[in-house]
Scaffold this motif. Structure first.
Motif, PDB file in Angstrom:
ATOM      1  N   GLU A 107       0.821  -1.227   0.000  1.00 38.48           N
ATOM      2  CA  GLU A 107       0.000   0.000   0.000  1.00 38.48           C
ATOM      3  C   GLU A 107       0.846   1.265   0.000  1.00 38.48           C
ATOM      4  N   ASN A 108       2.137   1.100  -0.286  1.00 34.84           N
ATOM      5  CA  ASN A 108       3.068   2.228  -0.113  1.00 34.84           C
ATOM      6  C   ASN A 108       2.707   3.469  -0.928  1.00 34.84           C
ATOM      7  N   GLN A 109       2.212   3.247  -2.130  1.00 29.61           N
ATOM      8  CA  GLN A 109       1.943   4.400  -3.000  1.00 29.61           C
ATOM      9  C   GLN A 109       0.810   5.276  -2.454  1.00 29.61           C
ATOM     10  N   GLN A 110      -0.203   4.579  -1.972  1.00 25.22           N
ATOM     11  CA  GLN A 110      -1.364   5.268  -1.394  1.00 25.22           C
ATOM     12  C   GLN A 110      -0.955   6.052  -0.147  1.00 25.22           C
TER      13      GLN A 110
ATOM     14  N   THR B  98       7.567  11.831  -0.944  1.00 25.39           N
ATOM     15  CA  THR B  98       7.363  10.732   0.014  1.00 25.39           C
ATOM     16  C   THR B  98       7.192   9.403  -0.728  1.00 25.39           C
ATOM     17  N   ARG B  99       7.914   8.402  -0.260  1.00 19.84           N
ATOM     18  CA  ARG B  99       7.853   7.101  -0.943  1.00 19.84           C
ATOM     19  C   ARG B  99       8.488   6.016  -0.085  1.00 19.84           C
ATOM     20  N   LEU B 100       8.415   4.801  -0.613  1.00 17.30           N
ATOM     21  CA  LEU B 100       9.030   3.642   0.040  1.00 17.30           C
ATOM     22  C   LEU B 100      10.517   3.615  -0.296  1.00 17.30           C
ATOM     23  N   LYS B 101      11.377   3.386   0.697  1.00 15.20           N
ATOM     24  CA  LYS B 101      12.806   3.255   0.414  1.00 15.20           C
ATOM     25  C   LYS B 101      13.342   1.973   1.037  1.00 15.20           C
TER      26      LYS B 101
ATOM     27  N   MET C 176       9.074   4.133   4.955  1.00 16.96           N
ATOM     28  CA  MET C 176       8.446   5.216   4.191  1.00 16.96           C
ATOM     29  C   MET C 176       9.149   6.485   4.638  1.00 16.96           C
ATOM     30  N   THR C 177       9.498   7.336   3.711  1.00 20.62           N
ATOM     31  CA  THR C 177      10.178   8.572   4.096  1.00 20.62           C
ATOM     32  C   THR C 177       9.697   9.741   3.250  1.00 20.62           C
TER      33      THR C 177
END
Ligand SMILES: N[C@@H]1[C@@H](O)[C@H](O)[C@@H](COP(=O)(O)O)O[C@@H]1O
Length: 259
Positions: free
Chosen positions: A109-112, A153-156, A181-182
């Motif tokens: 669900e990272n994008q949301q 902001t995104r998943l790293k 998430m950062t």
């Protein structure tokens, strides 16, 4: 970029807390960007002292933390939500509803989560002051080297070195997340004022690369050179590899005289 070098980490924390409190006295409903890690703990302690002395209130403040580990619930001791409550929120009058984290329990669900985080920051009209620490490899938030300098902001995926450095904070048996998430570097750069704090010799190389090195995704913090309002508070140890310390000191003296 204003670089101020202090004799020790206590003085760094005192100045950082004063800067935050000064902002809140002008704008009680300020939007703060907050950081975790061991560096800001002393600053949070100073803020708690100020709160207890009646010097500052957080009643109308909103906060956005830079990052959060993927998969950790708020009651997990290793989550940054838990950290913030333990180090600051439980001791001040902030309303927990006004505190925000990029919480992502399911990596799919990272994008949301990312889009939503950016949208809430925008709805609050952006961040007035963003507090930052710096990783040994020059990361800010969890924007590891090679991160896009314009990222949102995104998943790293965390680097091996970050996982190793942060492993000191995990107890035996605790699973250490490898993704977070950062806020992106572009998100951080949108803040009106950025306050970077660093202490200890272990940060000296990252600090040098960030302040006096070339702007490069190899040292994500170096992008701060492009921001119009950055204050860097350092202790002597983290500043030990800087070349231009005499100049920074002269500037600090002149600014003091002007005020
Ligand atoms: N995501 C956090 C950063 O926001 C922090 O700046 C860095 C340095 O932490 P410390 O202050 O413990 O050195 O660690 C973590 O990786």
């Amino acid at each position: 970029m204003e670089v101020i070098i202090f004799e020790n980490e206590s003085l760094v924390a005192k100045r950082a807390a004063s800067m935050l409190a000064d902002l809140l006295s002008i704008k009680p409903s300020a939007v703060l960007g907050l950081a975790t890690g061991s560096t800001p703990i002393k600053t949070y302690q100073e803020l708690i002292k100020k709160f207890n002395n009646g010097e500052v209130s957080f009643k109308d403040v909103s906060t956005f933390n830079l990052d959060e580990y993927v998969g950790l619930k708020s009651d997990n001791k290793q989550s940054y939500q838990y950290f913030m409550r333990e180090q600051l929120f439980d001791f001040i009058d902030i309303q927990l509803d006004n505190t925000h984290f990029p919480i992502c329990l399911n990596a799919k669900e990272n994008q949301q989560v990312a889009e939503n985080y950016e949208a809430i920051i925008n709805a609050k009209m952006g961040i007035d002051l963003q507090l930052l620490g710096i990783g040994h490899n020059g990361h800010i938030g969890f924007n590891e080297p090679s991160s896009s300098l314009a990222s949102r902001t995104r998943l790293k995926t965390l680097t091996r070195s970050t996982i190793e450095v942060n492993s000191r904070l995990f107890e035996a048996g605790e699973t250490q997340p490898t993704m977070a998430m950062t806020m992106g570097i572009g998100t951080i750069m949108d803040a009106n004022h950025i306050l970077l704090i660093a202490t200890g010799e272990g940060k000296a190389e990252a600090v040098r690369n960030a302040i006096e090195g070339a702007i490069s995704a190899s040292c994500p913090a170096s992008i701060l050179q492009m921001h119009p309002h950055v204050t860097v508070l350092l202790d002597k140890n983290s500043a030990s590899l800087l070349q231009n310390t005499a100049y920074y000191q002269r500037v600090a003296e002149q600014v003091k005289e002007l005020n």
